[in-house]
Design an enzyme around this catalytic site. Sequence first.
Site, PDB file in Angstrom:
ATOM      1  N   ARG A  20       0.833  -1.200   0.000  1.00 34.93           N
ATOM      2  CA  ARG A  20       0.000   0.000   0.000  1.00 34.93           C
ATOM      3  C   ARG A  20       0.876   1.261   0.000  1.00 34.93           C
ATOM      4  NH1 ARG A  20       1.034   2.434   4.261  1.00 34.93           N
ATOM      5  NH2 ARG A  20      -0.123   4.203   3.424  1.00 34.93           N
ATOM      6  N   CYS A 127      -2.673   9.651   7.875  1.00 39.99           N
ATOM      7  CA  CYS A 127      -2.431   8.360   7.238  1.00 39.99           C
ATOM      8  C   CYS A 127      -0.944   8.020   7.295  1.00 39.99           C
ATOM      9  CB  CYS A 127      -2.972   8.356   5.810  1.00 39.99           C
ATOM     10  SG  CYS A 127      -3.083   6.700   5.086  1.00 39.99           S
ATOM     11  N   ASP A 196      -2.503  10.775  -3.313  1.00 42.19           N
ATOM     12  CA  ASP A 196      -2.792   9.647  -4.208  1.00 42.19           C
ATOM     13  C   ASP A 196      -2.924  10.137  -5.641  1.00 42.19           C
ATOM     14  OD1 ASP A 196      -3.793   8.659  -1.401  1.00 42.19           O
ATOM     15  OD2 ASP A 196      -3.406   6.896  -2.644  1.00 42.19           O
ATOM     16  N   ASN A 206      -6.554  12.373  -1.531  1.00 40.07           N
ATOM     17  CA  ASN A 206      -5.705  11.666  -0.560  1.00 40.07           C
ATOM     18  C   ASN A 206      -6.617  10.959   0.442  1.00 40.07           C
ATOM     19  OD1 ASN A 206      -2.991  11.057   0.383  1.00 40.07           O
ATOM     20  ND2 ASN A 206      -3.440  12.358   2.133  1.00 40.07           N
TER      21      ASN A 206
HETATM   22  O1  LIG Z   1       3.055   7.345  -1.813  1.00 39.59           O
HETATM   23  P1  LIG Z   1       2.986   7.664  -0.355  1.00 39.59           P
HETATM   24  O2  LIG Z   1       3.504   9.056  -0.052  1.00 39.59           O
HETATM   25  O3  LIG Z   1       3.615   6.607   0.496  1.00 39.59           O
HETATM   26  O4  LIG Z   1       1.457   7.637   0.085  1.00 39.59           O
HETATM   27  C1  LIG Z   1       0.505   8.467  -0.495  1.00 39.59           C
HETATM   28  C2  LIG Z   1      -0.867   8.100  -0.028  1.00 39.59           C
HETATM   29  O5  LIG Z   1      -1.125   6.714  -0.272  1.00 39.59           O
HETATM   30  C3  LIG Z   1      -1.910   6.209   0.810  1.00 39.59           C
HETATM   31  O6  LIG Z   1      -2.942   5.443   0.356  1.00 39.59           O
HETATM   32  P2  LIG Z   1      -3.304   3.935   0.900  1.00 39.59           P
HETATM   33  O7  LIG Z   1      -2.973   3.783   2.340  1.00 39.59           O
HETATM   34  O8  LIG Z   1      -2.543   2.986  -0.011  1.00 39.59           O
HETATM   35  O9  LIG Z   1      -4.779   3.893   0.628  1.00 39.59           O
HETATM   36  C4  LIG Z   1      -2.354   7.419   1.622  1.00 39.59           C
HETATM   37  O10 LIG Z   1      -3.526   8.033   1.140  1.00 39.59           O
HETATM   38  C5  LIG Z   1      -1.135   8.276   1.460  1.00 39.59           C
HETATM   39  O11 LIG Z   1      -1.347   9.635   1.813  1.00 39.59           O
END
Ligand SMILES: O=P(O)(O)OC[C@H]1O[C@H](OP(=O)(O)O)[C@H](O)[C@@H]1O
Length: 309
Positions: A20, A127, A196, A206
């Site tokens: 993720r 998050c 995102d 996001n």
């Molecule tokens: O690429 P990085 O900066 O790590 O994350 C960017 C975004 O991705 C995550 O999504 P999820 O937890 O996969 O739904 C969050 O929304 C976070 O802010």
Amino acid sequence: MDAKEDLNTTAEKIKTMEIRGAGRIAVAASAALRDYVMTLKSLPMSEFNVKLEEAAKILVDTRPTAVSLPNAVALTKRHSANNVYDAIDEIAKNAEKFITNAEQALGKIGKIGAERIHDGDVIMTHCNSHAALSIIKTAFDQGKDISVIATESRPRRQGFITIRELNDYGIPTTLIVDSAVRLTMKEVDLVVVGADSITVNGALINKIGTSQLAMAAQEARKNVIVAAETYKFSPRTLLGEMVEIEDRSSDEVIDADILKELPNVKVRNPAFDVTPAEYIDLIITEVGAFPPAMAFTILRDYLGLEIEV
Ligand SMILES: O=P(O)(O)OC[C@H]1O[C@H](OP(=O)(O)O)[C@H](O)[C@@H]1O
């Protein structure tokens, strides 16, 4: 395991969020596509291209909101070869370039973003964003005396990943529940979040709840900074398309057995929300810091308007 199974396994891990974070899923998809096409050497060209498109679709269809995913797949799969060997070579080089750039981008965002953080700052984050944390950690590495307020980020509680990471780094951190954002904002100097997707109008998509941080920050006259690699800008929004907001299972919010006892209750679990550009002060990318109004320029200059949409 055969090559297609490996690809499906990565796709499943992205879907279930075992892998993720908008950046991580992009890198994983690029690598998975590269590894898969390497096994297609013996196919005729036309069949190769069909398999390539099928594999790309499997990866892109896993999660709909983070544009990093289709951007990574589009940048990886493009080739101009007319034989399979050259096509595989091009795709492998594309993947290598994408993955290396993505890794280096985090360090660059950290450096550029840390300039905006001052000694004594209290930073609120939401998050778990590797890009946002890169800024916070870099500022700390520079010797700045900072602390962080991290939201829990229901329903999946990615805030727990954030507080563990910050704890292990030695950064003083306070965990709050999501509904404590507005009350706590008066103690905050600035908000730093990830992305995102970013639209051509500079709106941020996001993790659900980001917009409430941004609104509370504006009310309290605190800056909101977004950490986003250039591959998180959405080319499709140039055509006026909206970014799809992923709805996830009710199981993430409430136990299925309890829900069964409540026939008049339904659950909504949108995973992301939209923060309009006017709530954002600055977007930190690996190529510099920009106001959200410059999103079009980033799309044009760093992603290329010819990207598949
Ligand atoms: O690429 P990085 O900066 O790590 O994350 C960017 C975004 O991705 C995550 O999504 P999820 O937890 O996969 O739904 C969050 O929304 C976070 O802010």
